[in-house]
Structures are given as structure tokens and as C-alpha cells.
Design a protein around this motif. Structure first.
Motif, PDB file in Angstrom:
ATOM      1  N   GLY A 373       0.802  -1.213   0.000  1.00  0.00           N
ATOM      2  CA  GLY A 373       0.000   0.000   0.000  1.00  0.00           C
ATOM      3  C   GLY A 373       0.836   1.265   0.000  1.00  0.00           C
ATOM      4  N   ALA A 374       0.424   2.205  -0.823  1.00  0.00           N
ATOM      5  CA  ALA A 374       1.045   3.532  -0.831  1.00  0.00           C
ATOM      6  C   ALA A 374      -0.097   4.537  -0.724  1.00  0.00           C
ATOM      7  CB  ALA A 374       1.848   3.744  -2.098  1.00  0.00           C
ATOM      8  N   TYR A 375      -0.843   4.661  -1.802  1.00  0.00           N
ATOM      9  CA  TYR A 375      -2.011   5.542  -1.812  1.00  0.00           C
ATOM     10  C   TYR A 375      -3.138   4.955  -0.955  1.00  0.00           C
ATOM     11  CZ  TYR A 375      -6.219   7.645  -3.920  1.00  0.00           C
ATOM     12  OH  TYR A 375      -7.421   8.263  -4.135  1.00  0.00           O
ATOM     13  N   HIS A 376      -3.438   3.704  -1.180  1.00  0.00           N
ATOM     14  CA  HIS A 376      -4.521   3.058  -0.425  1.00  0.00           C
ATOM     15  C   HIS A 376      -4.002   2.541   0.922  1.00  0.00           C
ATOM     16  CE1 HIS A 376      -7.190   3.176  -3.851  1.00  0.00           C
ATOM     17  NE2 HIS A 376      -6.316   2.550  -4.604  1.00  0.00           N
ATOM     18  N   PRO A 377      -4.874   2.517   1.934  1.00  0.00           N
ATOM     19  CA  PRO A 377      -4.442   1.963   3.232  1.00  0.00           C
ATOM     20  C   PRO A 377      -4.443   0.433   3.215  1.00  0.00           C
ATOM     21  CG  PRO A 377      -6.713   2.756   3.377  1.00  0.00           C
ATOM     22  CD  PRO A 377      -6.244   3.070   1.988  1.00  0.00           C
ATOM     23  N   LEU A 378      -3.712  -0.137   2.265  1.00  0.00           N
ATOM     24  CA  LEU A 378      -3.754  -1.587   2.012  1.00  0.00           C
ATOM     25  C   LEU A 378      -3.344  -2.427   3.217  1.00  0.00           C
ATOM     26  CD1 LEU A 378      -2.306  -2.694  -1.449  1.00  0.00           C
ATOM     27  CD2 LEU A 378      -4.447  -3.360  -0.376  1.00  0.00           C
ATOM     28  N   LEU A 379      -2.308  -1.967   3.899  1.00  0.00           N
ATOM     29  CA  LEU A 379      -1.811  -2.722   5.050  1.00  0.00           C
ATOM     30  C   LEU A 379      -2.937  -2.961   6.060  1.00  0.00           C
ATOM     31  CD1 LEU A 379       1.199  -3.316   6.598  1.00  0.00           C
ATOM     32  CD2 LEU A 379       0.284  -1.472   7.976  1.00  0.00           C
ATOM     33  N   PHE A 380      -3.719  -1.913   6.288  1.00  0.00           N
ATOM     34  CA  PHE A 380      -4.769  -1.985   7.310  1.00  0.00           C
ATOM     35  C   PHE A 380      -5.978  -2.771   6.802  1.00  0.00           C
ATOM     36  CE2 PHE A 380      -2.171   1.826   7.675  1.00  0.00           C
ATOM     37  CZ  PHE A 380      -1.616   1.620   8.934  1.00  0.00           C
ATOM     38  N   GLU A 381      -6.196  -2.711   5.495  1.00  0.00           N
ATOM     39  CA  GLU A 381      -7.248  -3.536   4.899  1.00  0.00           C
ATOM     40  C   GLU A 381      -6.901  -5.014   5.077  1.00  0.00           C
ATOM     41  OE1 GLU A 381      -7.428  -2.343   0.811  1.00  0.00           O
ATOM     42  OE2 GLU A 381      -8.015  -0.288   1.274  1.00  0.00           O
ATOM     43  N   LYS A 382      -5.638  -5.331   4.850  1.00  0.00           N
ATOM     44  CA  LYS A 382      -5.220  -6.730   4.966  1.00  0.00           C
ATOM     45  C   LYS A 382      -5.319  -7.201   6.411  1.00  0.00           C
ATOM     46  CE  LYS A 382      -2.549  -6.398   0.853  1.00  0.00           C
ATOM     47  NZ  LYS A 382      -1.976  -7.249  -0.161  1.00  0.00           N
ATOM     48  N   ASN A 383      -4.955  -6.324   7.335  1.00  0.00           N
ATOM     49  CA  ASN A 383      -5.110  -6.684   8.746  1.00  0.00           C
ATOM     50  C   ASN A 383      -6.556  -7.059   9.047  1.00  0.00           C
ATOM     51  OD1 ASN A 383      -2.424  -6.140   9.219  1.00  0.00           O
ATOM     52  ND2 ASN A 383      -2.774  -4.191  10.274  1.00  0.00           N
ATOM     53  N   MET A 384      -7.493  -6.269   8.516  1.00  0.00           N
ATOM     54  CA  MET A 384      -8.906  -6.530   8.791  1.00  0.00           C
ATOM     55  C   MET A 384      -9.372  -7.832   8.138  1.00  0.00           C
ATOM     56  SD  MET A 384     -12.342  -4.348   7.960  1.00  0.00           S
ATOM     57  CE  MET A 384     -12.143  -3.231   9.308  1.00  0.00           C
ATOM     58  N   VAL A 385      -8.996  -8.014   6.881  1.00  0.00           N
ATOM     59  CA  VAL A 385      -9.429  -9.228   6.176  1.00  0.00           C
ATOM     60  C   VAL A 385      -8.857 -10.469   6.855  1.00  0.00           C
ATOM     61  CG1 VAL A 385      -9.190 -10.496   4.000  1.00  0.00           C
ATOM     62  CG2 VAL A 385      -9.845  -8.082   3.970  1.00  0.00           C
ATOM     63  N   LYS A 386      -7.608 -10.385   7.292  1.00  0.00           N
ATOM     64  CA  LYS A 386      -7.009 -11.521   8.005  1.00  0.00           C
ATOM     65  C   LYS A 386      -7.763 -11.779   9.308  1.00  0.00           C
ATOM     66  CE  LYS A 386      -3.754 -14.597   8.978  1.00  0.00           C
ATOM     67  NZ  LYS A 386      -4.330 -15.203  10.170  1.00  0.00           N
ATOM     68  N   HIS A 387      -8.134 -10.714   9.991  1.00  0.00           N
ATOM     69  CA  HIS A 387      -8.873 -10.816  11.252  1.00  0.00           C
ATOM     70  C   HIS A 387     -10.216 -11.518  11.028  1.00  0.00           C
ATOM     71  CE1 HIS A 387      -9.804  -9.724  15.324  1.00  0.00           C
ATOM     72  NE2 HIS A 387     -10.753  -8.846  15.024  1.00  0.00           N
ATOM     73  N   LEU A 388     -10.835 -11.271   9.865  1.00  0.00           N
ATOM     74  CA  LEU A 388     -12.168 -11.822   9.590  1.00  0.00           C
ATOM     75  C   LEU A 388     -12.118 -13.214   8.967  1.00  0.00           C
ATOM     76  CD1 LEU A 388     -13.964  -8.666   8.088  1.00  0.00           C
ATOM     77  CD2 LEU A 388     -14.090  -9.547  10.426  1.00  0.00           C
ATOM     78  N   ASN A 389     -10.915 -13.692   8.654  1.00  0.00           N
ATOM     79  CA  ASN A 389     -10.813 -14.968   7.947  1.00  0.00           C
ATOM     80  C   ASN A 389     -11.394 -16.125   8.761  1.00  0.00           C
ATOM     81  OD1 ASN A 389     -10.070 -16.950   6.095  1.00  0.00           O
ATOM     82  ND2 ASN A 389      -8.024 -17.201   6.999  1.00  0.00           N
ATOM     83  N   GLN A 390     -12.285 -16.897   8.100  1.00  0.00           N
ATOM     84  CA  GLN A 390     -12.837 -18.077   8.762  1.00  0.00           C
ATOM     85  C   GLN A 390     -12.099 -19.335   8.331  1.00  0.00           C
ATOM     86  OE1 GLN A 390     -16.998 -17.731   7.560  1.00  0.00           O
ATOM     87  NE2 GLN A 390     -17.460 -16.748   9.522  1.00  0.00           N
ATOM     88  N   GLY A 391     -11.257 -19.206   7.336  1.00  0.00           N
ATOM     89  CA  GLY A 391     -10.482 -20.347   6.856  1.00  0.00           C
ATOM     90  C   GLY A 391      -9.205 -20.515   7.654  1.00  0.00           C
ATOM     91  N   THR A 392      -8.317 -21.333   7.139  1.00  0.00           N
ATOM     92  CA  THR A 392      -7.091 -21.657   7.864  1.00  0.00           C
ATOM     93  C   THR A 392      -5.899 -20.894   7.292  1.00  0.00           C
ATOM     94  OG1 THR A 392      -6.558 -23.450   6.337  1.00  0.00           O
ATOM     95  CG2 THR A 392      -7.934 -24.000   8.233  1.00  0.00           C
ATOM     96  N   ASP A 393      -4.833 -20.827   8.104  1.00  0.00           N
ATOM     97  CA  ASP A 393      -3.585 -20.227   7.624  1.00  0.00           C
ATOM     98  C   ASP A 393      -2.989 -21.068   6.485  1.00  0.00           C
ATOM     99  OD1 ASP A 393      -3.808 -18.128   9.302  1.00  0.00           O
ATOM    100  OD2 ASP A 393      -2.147 -18.669  10.621  1.00  0.00           O
ATOM    101  N   GLU A 394      -3.219 -22.382   6.530  1.00  0.00           N
ATOM    102  CA  GLU A 394      -2.721 -23.250   5.451  1.00  0.00           C
ATOM    103  C   GLU A 394      -3.330 -22.839   4.117  1.00  0.00           C
ATOM    104  OE1 GLU A 394      -3.583 -24.364   8.385  1.00  0.00           O
ATOM    105  OE2 GLU A 394      -1.877 -25.543   9.097  1.00  0.00           O
ATOM    106  N   ASP A 395      -4.637 -22.521   4.132  1.00  0.00           N
ATOM    107  CA  ASP A 395      -5.302 -22.108   2.895  1.00  0.00           C
ATOM    108  C   ASP A 395      -4.721 -20.798   2.367  1.00  0.00           C
ATOM    109  OD1 ASP A 395      -6.915 -24.249   2.555  1.00  0.00           O
ATOM    110  OD2 ASP A 395      -8.767 -23.268   3.203  1.00  0.00           O
TER     111      ASP A 395
END
Ligand SMILES: *[C@@H]1O[C@H](CO)[C@@H](O)[C@H](O)[C@H]1NC(C)=O
Ligand SMILES: *[C@@H]1O[C@H](CO)[C@@H](O)[C@H](O)[C@H]1NC(C)=O
Ligand SMILES: *[C@@H]1O[C@H](CO)[C@@H](O)[C@H](O)[C@H]1NC(C)=O
Ligand SMILES: *[C@@H]1O[C@H](CO)[C@@H](O)[C@H](O)[C@H]1NC(C)=O
Ligand SMILES: *[C@@H]1O[C@H](CO)[C@@H](O)[C@H](O)[C@H]1NC(C)=O
Length: 412
Positions: A373-395
Motif C-alpha cells: 500500500g502507498a495511496y490506499h491503506p492496504l496494510l490496514f485492509e489486509k489486517n482486517m481481512v485476516k482478522h475476519l478470515n474463517q479459513g485456515t492459515d494453510e489455505d
């Protein structure tokens, strides 16, 4: 005399250097145009160009002639140096527990270059963000975050009843059927990022097995089917693409099937009138031209509210200031599908073991900013999506796959 001559010589050398520098900078700004970084003012363009300059030094990427003046080409089959940030473990075989994206990632994990870019955007505050919500709050549970997304996001598309679109002219252009009616209730959906790590993923069959597939901007399927699949139900494009590449968008068949949605960055919580007067890109005429050419294809304009409602939720759930720019198309596409579907599989938004600094699977353009991320707050978006993940880290590690719950199934 000798002295004066020496000074003169140095002046010439300096002058030549300045000329070369300006030419290079000018070229770089042209290149930067097609990366999904929105740059408008000359100052921004210069700034982006300056930090892009660091790329060739950091990576030993052999540059080659450019096909279409928008991408840096490298030789096919050149081994690409895999650079992984300290956010994730390196891409060797998993030993014991595998490491994927850390949902607590902070801006301190960014390279100095990207930290500077973030600082610069914070200082610039182009969209006049005046955030008054919670900050540094205790981290909410995934269930609570899902409820925020369900209750605070407005998923409406622009309709002919929305002033100032309530004219007889606009009525002929805006789709009559709303998008929920157009798509019906969807079960399993896939969101396919355009990340370089989609390449060699062999995910095509898995992606196509979903009821609906969302892709972004110019992401092609032709020639990449084994990795990204062939089905496109919805394509989310930004107003920059529609405006700058109008002719290609109108004529290229990849845009002319399925449902299109266009979005445009608006000032922070601007109402529709304010945004309509001053869109980030004046895409309305291109939209009308497209509709004249393809009147049967459903093509929606995303309301300008969603981006900043989503941004507020991202900010509220981040312990530090996030870039005051709209969320990425990726994040917008993810929440749109969470609204329309029962379950959403997102591919390579959180990087797999194939993580690379190649921006897009269909281009040879390198920039770590595309992941971090540069323009977009991508890092923080990814943090949120990872937080919401119902799947596994293996996936995530193997397939780059995150599984998210549809919002209609969320109990609040
Ligand atoms: C580059 O240009 C050549 C010749 O016009 C074309 O065949 C090729 O597909 C282009 N490659 C890309 C990646 O656009
Ligand atoms: C790429 O290089 C590897 C190793 O040198 C070789 O085995 C492979 O066939 C090459 N692939 C292509 C597409 O040239
Ligand atoms: C993230 O931070 C929380 C709270 O500080 C902690 O409980 C959790 O273990 C951290 N997660 C990771 C993956 O570091
Ligand atoms: C559009 O809506 C606004 C606000 O509801 C209203 O004042 C205006 O008269 C409408 N215009 C038309 C052409 O119906
Ligand atoms: C879509 O249109 C249908 C029929 O006109 C209506 O029942 C439904 O509430 C609309 N949905 C949304 C999200 O506006």
C-alpha cells in the motif's frame, strides 16, 4: 582563468545532469499512470516518481523495451528475487506452524520508502478527512467487525431517483433493475485479486466453481485461465480506467460481458451533489458513451458513501492513523461481494507463499507498494481481512485463500 574554466565545466555537467533527471522523472510519471495509484497534482506525481526511482536499485530487474509504455518489462523467465517483508516468514517449506500475514502489522513494518509515502499522504489529506470516530480502541472481535460492516455500509448503486441523477437524461442511462435483482441471491462467491502471486497458482478451476466471480479493472482471463479462471460475473473498475482508457474499455470484449460497477474517489463523506460536481475523474461522459454502445449490459455507478463508511471502519479498527485516501478497489470489491453472497473466497488479497513484488499477474511491473500500500491503506485492509478470515492459515499459505462470511448471515 583556469579557475573560471573549471567552474564553467562543472556548470555544464550540472546542467546536463538536471536535464537527464527531468527526462527520467517525466518518463517515470508516465509509467506510474497505470499503476492503481491515483496521482493527480504535479507534486504528487513528482513524489511518486521519486520513490519509484528507488526500484531499479533495490531489485536487480533487467529493464526491457516497453510494449505499451505503461509497464516495465523484464525478460520472460527471469528469476524474480522474492522479497518478503518482515510481516511474513520467508517462503521456504512450512516447518511446524506456518507464518502468514500478521493481522497486527503496523506501519513500522513498512520499508522506509513506504513509511515516507504514508506520512506524505497523511500530511496531504487530499480528501479533507476529518475523522471524529473512535481511535486506538480495543480490538473488536471478528463478529463485531462484521456487524459494523453490515450495519454501517450503504451498498446502494446510484439510481435515477437519487438527485442530481433524477433527470430524464440520466434515467435513460442508469440500469432500471437493481443489482440484487440482477444477480439474485448468490451462494459461494470468489473475489480474484490481480496480484502477481496469482501467476502459477493453478487456481482457475477452484475459482470457476463458485456461483459468481468478481474481478478488478483490466484483469484478463484470456491466456491466464489455468491460474485465474475464466468466469467473470462482476467487474469492478475505477473511474480513472474508464476515463483514461475509455476507448479500450468500450471495445475490449473482456469488459463487455457480465456486470460492471464503476467507483470514483469522493471527498470525505461528501454528499452526492458535491461529488457529482467534482468527481475525482470526470467519468460521467465516458459512462454515458459506454451505455450508448452497450445498452443491454448492466453497468452500475457505486454510490460515493460506501468508500468513506468503509474507511471509517478500517480506521476505527486500526491502532494508528491510516492513509486518508479511499480504500482499494480490492477492499471495496470484497465488501460488495460480502453483501451479495452467502460466503466469499478471496484469492491472493492476503499473499500466499507465492508473494512477489510483481504488481499484477498480467504485467511485468514491480513495486512493493502494490502489496503493502502507498495511496490506499492496504496494510490496514489486509489486517482486517485476516482478522475476519474463517479459513485456515494453510489455505492462505498454499492458495492465497481467505474465506469470509456473507453479511446477510451475520447475527448482530
Ligand atoms: C507485446 O507486443 C507484442 C507485439 O505487438 C504482442 O504480441 C504481445 O502480446 C505484447 N505483450 C504484452 C504483454 O502486452
Ligand atoms: C524457465 O527456466 C527454467 C530453468 O532454467 C526452464 O526449465 C523452463 O523451461 C523455463 N521456462 C520457460 C517458459 O522458458
Ligand atoms: C495480535 O495482537 C493481539 C493483542 O495484542 C495478540 O493477542 C495476538 O496474539 C496478536 N496476533 C499475532 C498474530 O501476533
Ligand atoms: C430531483 O430531486 C430533487 C430533490 O428531491 C428535487 O428538488 C428536484 O425537483 C428533482 N428534479 C427532477 C427533475 O425531478
Ligand atoms: C431491488 O428491487 C426490488 C424490486 O424492485 C426491491 O424489492 C428490492 O428491495 C430492491 N433492493 C434493493 C437493495 O434496493
Amino acid at each position: 582563468m583556469v579557475h573560471v574554466n573549471l567552474i564553467k565545466k562543472w556548470m555544464y555537467v550540472l546542467l546536463a545532469f538536471l536535464v537527464v533527471l527531468s527526462i527520467c522523472l517525466w518518463k517515470e510519471t508516465r509509467k506510474g499512470y497505470y499503476v492503481s495509484l491515483k496521482v493527480e497534482s504535479p507534486v504528487e506525481q513528482l513524489y511518486i516518481a521519486l520513490w519509484k526511482w528507488g526500484i531499479p536499485k533495490q531489485r536487480n530487474v533487467p529493464h526491457k523495451a516497453v510494449n505499451d509504455s505503461s509497464t516495465i518489462k523484464i525478460k520472460e523467465n527471469t528469476s524474480v528475487p522474492q522479497t518478503r517483508s518482515n510481516l511474513v516468514a520467508n517462503s521456504q517449506k512450512p516447518e511446524g506452524s506456518i507464518k502468514v500475514w500478521n493481522k497486527n502489522s503496523s506501519s513500522k513494518n513498512l520499508t522506509p520508502r513506504l513509511q515516507k509515502v504514508r506520512d506524505n499522504y497523511l500530511a496531504m489529506n487530499k480528501y479533507h478527512v476529518k475523522y471524529t470516530g473512535l481511535k486506538n480502541a480495543a480490538k473488536l472481535s471478528p463478529e463485531k467487525v462484521l456487524c459494523q460492516l453490515r450495519e454501517r455500509l450503504d451498498f446502494q448503486m446510484i439510481q435515477a431517483s437519487d438527485a442530481p441523477f433524477n433527470t430524464s437524461e440520466w434515467e435513460t442511462y442508469l440500469p432500471r433493475k437493481n443489482i440484487s435483482m440482477e444477480l439474485g441471491q448468490l451462494g459461494q462467491c470468489a473475489v480474484v485479486s490481480s496480484a502477481g502471486s496469482m501467476k502459477s497458482s493453478r487456481l482457475g478451476t477452484a475459482i470457476d466453481s463458485h456461483n459468481a466471480v468478481l474481478r478488478f479493472n483490466g484483469a484478463p482471463t484470456k491466456g491466464f485461465q489455468a491460474d485465474v479462471g475464466g468466469k467473470t460475473t462482476v467487474r469492478l473498475i475505477n473511474s480513472q480506467l474508464l476515463t483514461v482508457d475509455e476507448q479500450r474499455v468500450i471495445t475490449d470484449p473482456q469488459y463487455n460481458t457480465g456486470i460492471l460497477i464503476v467507483w470514483d474517489p469522493a471527498p470525505y463523506h461528501a454528499d452526492i451533489h458535491e461529488w457529482y460536481r467534482k468527481p475525482d475523474y470526470s467519468f460521467f461522459n465516458s459512462y454515458k458513451k459506454y451505455r450508448d454502445t452497450h445498452p443491454e449490459q448492466p453497468f452500475y455507478i457505486l454510490n460515493p458513501y460506501l468508500q468513506w463508511q468503509l474507511w471509517d471502519i478500517l480506521q476505527e479498527n486500526s491502532p494508528e492513523d491510516i492513509q486518508p485516501n479511499p480504500p482499494s478497489s480490492g477492499m471495496l470489491g470484497i465488501v460488495i461481494m460480502m453483501h451479495l453472497c452467502d460466503k466469499v473466497d478471496v484469492y491472493e488479497f492476503i499473499p500466499s507463499k507465492r508473494q512477489t513484488d510483481i504488481c499484477h499477474y498480467f504485467q511485468r511491473f514491480f513495486d512493493q507498494a502494490c502489496t503493502m500500500g502507498a495511496y490506499h491503506p492496504l496494510l490496514f485492509e489486509k489486517n482486517m481481512v485476516k482478522h475476519l478470515n474463517q479459513g485456515t492459515d494453510e489455505d492462505i499459505y498454499t492458495y492465497g485463500k481467505v474465506t469470509l462470511s456473507g453479511l446477510r448471515n451475520v447475527q448482530c
